[in-house]
Design a protein around this motif. Structure first.
Motif, PDB file in Angstrom:
ATOM      1  N   LEU A 208       0.733  -1.430   0.252  1.00  0.00           N
ATOM      2  CA  LEU A 208      -0.133  -0.274   0.376  1.00  0.00           C
ATOM      3  C   LEU A 208       1.287   1.299  -0.846  1.00  0.00           C
ATOM      4  CD1 LEU A 208      -3.000   1.136   0.776  1.00  0.00           C
ATOM      5  CD2 LEU A 208      -2.329   1.095   2.721  1.00  0.00           C
ATOM      6  N   VAL A 209       1.914   1.491   0.269  1.00  0.00           N
ATOM      7  CA  VAL A 209       2.765   2.464   1.159  1.00  0.00           C
ATOM      8  C   VAL A 209       3.469   2.666  -0.643  1.00  0.00           C
ATOM      9  CG1 VAL A 209       5.094   3.233   1.764  1.00  0.00           C
ATOM     10  CG2 VAL A 209       3.260   2.539   3.363  1.00  0.00           C
ATOM     11  N   ALA A 210       4.329   1.227  -1.159  1.00  0.00           N
ATOM     12  CA  ALA A 210       4.777   1.588  -2.593  1.00  0.00           C
ATOM     13  C   ALA A 210       3.884   1.843  -3.488  1.00  0.00           C
ATOM     14  CB  ALA A 210       5.581   0.112  -2.787  1.00  0.00           C
ATOM     15  N   ALA A 211       2.264   1.685  -3.544  1.00  0.00           N
ATOM     16  CA  ALA A 211       1.313   1.920  -4.039  1.00  0.00           C
ATOM     17  C   ALA A 211       0.532   3.440  -4.314  1.00  0.00           C
ATOM     18  CB  ALA A 211       0.285   1.233  -4.184  1.00  0.00           C
ATOM     19  N   LYS A 212       1.583   3.667  -3.096  1.00  0.00           N
ATOM     20  CA  LYS A 212       0.629   5.169  -3.063  1.00  0.00           C
ATOM     21  C   LYS A 212       2.020   6.101  -3.526  1.00  0.00           C
ATOM     22  CE  LYS A 212      -2.511   5.583   0.789  1.00  0.00           C
ATOM     23  NZ  LYS A 212      -2.472   7.305   1.866  1.00  0.00           N
ATOM     24  N   LEU A 213       3.470   5.462  -4.013  1.00  0.00           N
ATOM     25  CA  LEU A 213       4.349   6.176  -3.792  1.00  0.00           C
ATOM     26  C   LEU A 213       4.471   6.078  -5.662  1.00  0.00           C
ATOM     27  CD1 LEU A 213       6.858   4.918  -1.400  1.00  0.00           C
ATOM     28  CD2 LEU A 213       6.333   7.766  -1.667  1.00  0.00           C
ATOM     29  N   MET A 214       4.462   5.410  -5.899  1.00  0.00           N
ATOM     30  CA  MET A 214       3.869   4.791  -7.666  1.00  0.00           C
ATOM     31  C   MET A 214       2.870   5.324  -7.737  1.00  0.00           C
ATOM     32  SD  MET A 214       3.783   0.951  -7.983  1.00  0.00           S
ATOM     33  CE  MET A 214       5.389   0.543  -7.208  1.00  0.00           C
ATOM     34  N   SER A 340      -1.545   4.381   9.072  1.00  0.00           N
ATOM     35  CA  SER A 340      -0.066   4.281   9.470  1.00  0.00           C
ATOM     36  C   SER A 340       0.889   4.467   7.989  1.00  0.00           C
ATOM     37  CB  SER A 340      -0.017   3.137   9.820  1.00  0.00           C
ATOM     38  OG  SER A 340       0.316   1.913   9.285  1.00  0.00           O
ATOM     39  N   ALA A 341      -0.144   4.287   6.813  1.00  0.00           N
ATOM     40  CA  ALA A 341       1.076   4.599   5.071  1.00  0.00           C
ATOM     41  C   ALA A 341       1.346   5.608   5.340  1.00  0.00           C
ATOM     42  CB  ALA A 341      -0.024   3.945   4.564  1.00  0.00           C
ATOM     43  N   ASP A 342       0.525   6.691   5.532  1.00  0.00           N
ATOM     44  CA  ASP A 342       0.937   7.992   5.575  1.00  0.00           C
ATOM     45  C   ASP A 342       2.325   8.622   6.169  1.00  0.00           C
ATOM     46  OD1 ASP A 342      -0.031   8.839   3.372  1.00  0.00           O
ATOM     47  OD2 ASP A 342      -2.185   9.158   4.923  1.00  0.00           O
ATOM     48  N   LYS A 343       1.885   8.186   7.668  1.00  0.00           N
ATOM     49  CA  LYS A 343       3.151   8.320   8.746  1.00  0.00           C
ATOM     50  C   LYS A 343       4.540   7.225   8.113  1.00  0.00           C
ATOM     51  CE  LYS A 343       0.495   6.899  12.283  1.00  0.00           C
ATOM     52  NZ  LYS A 343       0.500   6.182  13.424  1.00  0.00           N
ATOM     53  N   ALA A 344       4.642   6.143   7.577  1.00  0.00           N
ATOM     54  CA  ALA A 344       5.451   5.505   6.552  1.00  0.00           C
ATOM     55  C   ALA A 344       6.592   6.125   6.113  1.00  0.00           C
ATOM     56  CB  ALA A 344       5.027   4.135   6.315  1.00  0.00           C
ATOM     57  N   ILE A 345       5.066   6.725   5.366  1.00  0.00           N
ATOM     58  CA  ILE A 345       5.986   7.594   3.894  1.00  0.00           C
ATOM     59  C   ILE A 345       7.238   8.986   4.454  1.00  0.00           C
ATOM     60  CG2 ILE A 345       5.018   9.355   1.651  1.00  0.00           C
ATOM     61  CD1 ILE A 345       3.349   7.185   1.274  1.00  0.00           C
ATOM     62  N   GLU A 346       6.333   9.444   5.442  1.00  0.00           N
ATOM     63  CA  GLU A 346       6.663  10.416   6.513  1.00  0.00           C
ATOM     64  C   GLU A 346       8.270   9.913   6.372  1.00  0.00           C
ATOM     65  OE1 GLU A 346       6.852  13.996   6.405  1.00  0.00           O
ATOM     66  OE2 GLU A 346       4.980  13.389   5.232  1.00  0.00           O
ATOM     67  N   ARG A 347       7.917   8.524   7.021  1.00  0.00           N
ATOM     68  CA  ARG A 347       9.501   8.288   7.246  1.00  0.00           C
ATOM     69  C   ARG A 347      10.117   8.435   6.705  1.00  0.00           C
ATOM     70  NH1 ARG A 347      10.536   5.691  12.496  1.00  0.00           N
ATOM     71  NH2 ARG A 347       9.176   6.811  14.213  1.00  0.00           N
TER      72      ARG A 347
END
Ligand SMILES: [Zn+2]
Lengths: 375, 137
Positions: A208-214, A340-347
């Protein structure tokens, strides 16, 4: 003298019939627990295991029923899939011999590939009308049903063995791990439902984090069942890798990372891996923390490949993990985890800023099952 | 279908028998206690028997409650899963129940306001804590 005798021999509660009966009962109880205490305890334990076994059986039957229903609904097979599903539930995989462990990773990988191909073929036969996404989901559903079947059978084995031998050791062993086994079975049961419907699960937070980035950038296939996109982040070029969604699958991130590193001739400044990790009791669900090392679970093939490749090119590796428990990891994704996906992206951005320079190339890998998550 | 009804019944036959026996003994103990108190005027025995009776009844009630809870636990619960759809252009947002085929970043029906295709931005389940753990750690 008479008084002392009275005190010694008179049963407590006075001389009447009722209290004497009562006292005898108490003595009887004392002797029974002295001589048969352990036996009684053992039977109580067996009863407890039996209760859990009923529940396991129920969960397994439900899982099987859901799997068959989903196959009928999505795959529209000509004949009843029940017998084929039952045969499927009994499939097993034999681990490669590890007496001489050199090269075992490749043997294991090969066996897992064979298993995967075999499962896919079988599911295609079971559900001829299903598309690729649905086939992946069905495969996951059947694997969960298989796990439930296996858990039930193992617990039943020890229960029957305990009953047969009346060995306290066997009974106690199984009774002690039972709460954990039950938790795992419940987790698989909710996983099975999520797989049947194609809902994202807690383990999918990495993809999900990767998908949000790409999302919004051109995506190409790399390695088996994996996709990569070149994404500009904070002035760096990030190769974002995830398993190809939205069908249920984890891809081969090991091969994907290796391919991207080799495409760039090893000129990668850093690798950041995002994965769901088991939380300890007491930790918050969806807590994000970071560290170093290859954050990836599974049979170890991908971890091995990533570690081999980064060692060859001496690439530093960072990990960002999202904490969740086993139940959350395989049931439909909880809101806390999704958020938490957005928090992870911040990190991730923080790590990129701290560890790399502008213009560097980096790799970001979202590890996990991408069911219900596109790109 | 009979499998479903069979499971709880099998759990309870043994337990029910035990509960019945314990309850019978407990009631007998209480009757004896009353007798011991009123007829034989033995307070000590009466107290004893009352204690036994109350203990037996309490234990059987507890067991019945436990069995009922176990039966309630037998169901696999399915929490509602929610899909959020958003329009990238005007920010229009709608929330509905999950449907088979939904996935994150799937393009769905056009926006009601600006006819631009909307995408699914979130799929999650609301988790309700059964009871808040009260530990100070
Ligand atoms: Zn709009």
């Amino acid at each position: 003298m008479m008084m002392l005798q009275g005190l010694l021999f008179e049963l407590p509660g006075g001389g009447d019939v009722f209290s004497q009966i009562l006292t005898i009962l108490i003595y009887a109880f004392l002797f029974i627990s002295l001589f048969y205490g352990q036996k009684i305890q053992m039977h109580l334990m067996l009863k407890e295991i039996e209760g859990s076994l009923y529940r396991l059986k129920y969960i397994r039957d439900e899982g099987r029923r859901i799997a068959i229903e989903t196959i009928k609904e999505v795959g529209k097979p000509q004949k009843d899939p029940t017998t084929m599903v039952d045969r499927f539930l009994e499939y097993f995989t034999i681990q490669p011999e590890d007496m001489d462990p050199a090269g075992i990773v490749w043997k294991l990988e090969h066996i897992l590939d064979v298993r995967d191909a075999r499962f896919k073929d079988e599911v295609k036969l079971l559900a001829p009308e299903a598309d690729d996404v649905q086939i992946n989901n069905l495969e996951n559903t059947l694997e969960a049903a298989m796990a439930l079947n296996y858990i039930y059978k193992v617990i039943r084995h020890y229960y029957l063995l305990g009953k047969k031998t009346l060995s306290l050791y066997i009974i106690m062993q199984i009774q002690m791990i039972l709460p954990l086994v039950m938790r795992e079975a419940e987790a698989y049961a909710s996983a099975l439902k999520a797989f049947a419907y194609g809902q994202p699960i807690g383990d999918g937070i990495g993809p999900l984090v990767a998908a949000k980035l790409m999302h919004g950038y051109p995506v190409r296939k790399v390695a088996k069942d994996c996709v990569v996109a070149e994404v500009p982040i904070e002035g760096r070029i990030a190769y974002v890798i995830k398993a190809e969604g939205p069908g249920g699958n984890v891809g081969k991130p090991g091969d994907a990372v290796k391919a991207v590193i080799e495409e760039n001739e090893g000129k990668i400044a850093s690798i950041i891996m995002i994965d769901a990790a088991l939380k300890l009791e007491g930790e918050e669900v969806g807590e994000v923390s970071e560290g170093v090392g290859a954050a990836i679970g599974g049979p170890g093939v991908d971890k091995f490949k990533i570690e081999e490749t980064i060692l060859k090119y001496r690439i530093p590796i960072n990990a960002v993990i999202i904490k969740e428990d086993i139940g959350d990891a395989v049931s439909p994704m909880r809101k806390e985890i999704f958020d938490s996906a957005d928090k992870a992206i911040e990190r991730i951005k923080q790590v990129i800023l701290e560890k790399t320079k502008e213009g560097d190339k980096i790799i970001i890998v979202g590890v996990g099952n991408t069911i219900g998550i596109g790109q | 279908m009979s499998r479903k009804e069979q499971t709880p019944a099998q759990i309870s036959t043994f337990t029910m028998m035990m509960i019945f026996i314990v309850l019978a003994i407990s009631f007998a103990a209480i009757i004896l206690a009353i007798q011991a108190y009123s007829v034989y005027e033995n307070q000590f025995a009466a107290a004893y028997l009352t204690f036994i009776g109350i203990l037996g009844i309490a234990l059987s009630l507890y067991t019945i409650m436990q069995v009922r809870r176990r039966l309630a636990r037998l169901k696999i619960e399915t929490p509602p899963v929610i899909t959020t759809i958003e329009c990238k252009k005007c920010g229009f947002k709608s929330v509905r129940e999950f449907q088979r085929g939904d996935y994150v970043f799937k393009e769905v029906e056009p926006c009601r306001k600006c006819n631009e295709n909307m995408i699914i931005t979130a799929i999650y389940r609301e988790f309700k804590e059964k009871r808040k753990e009260t530990t100070s750690f």
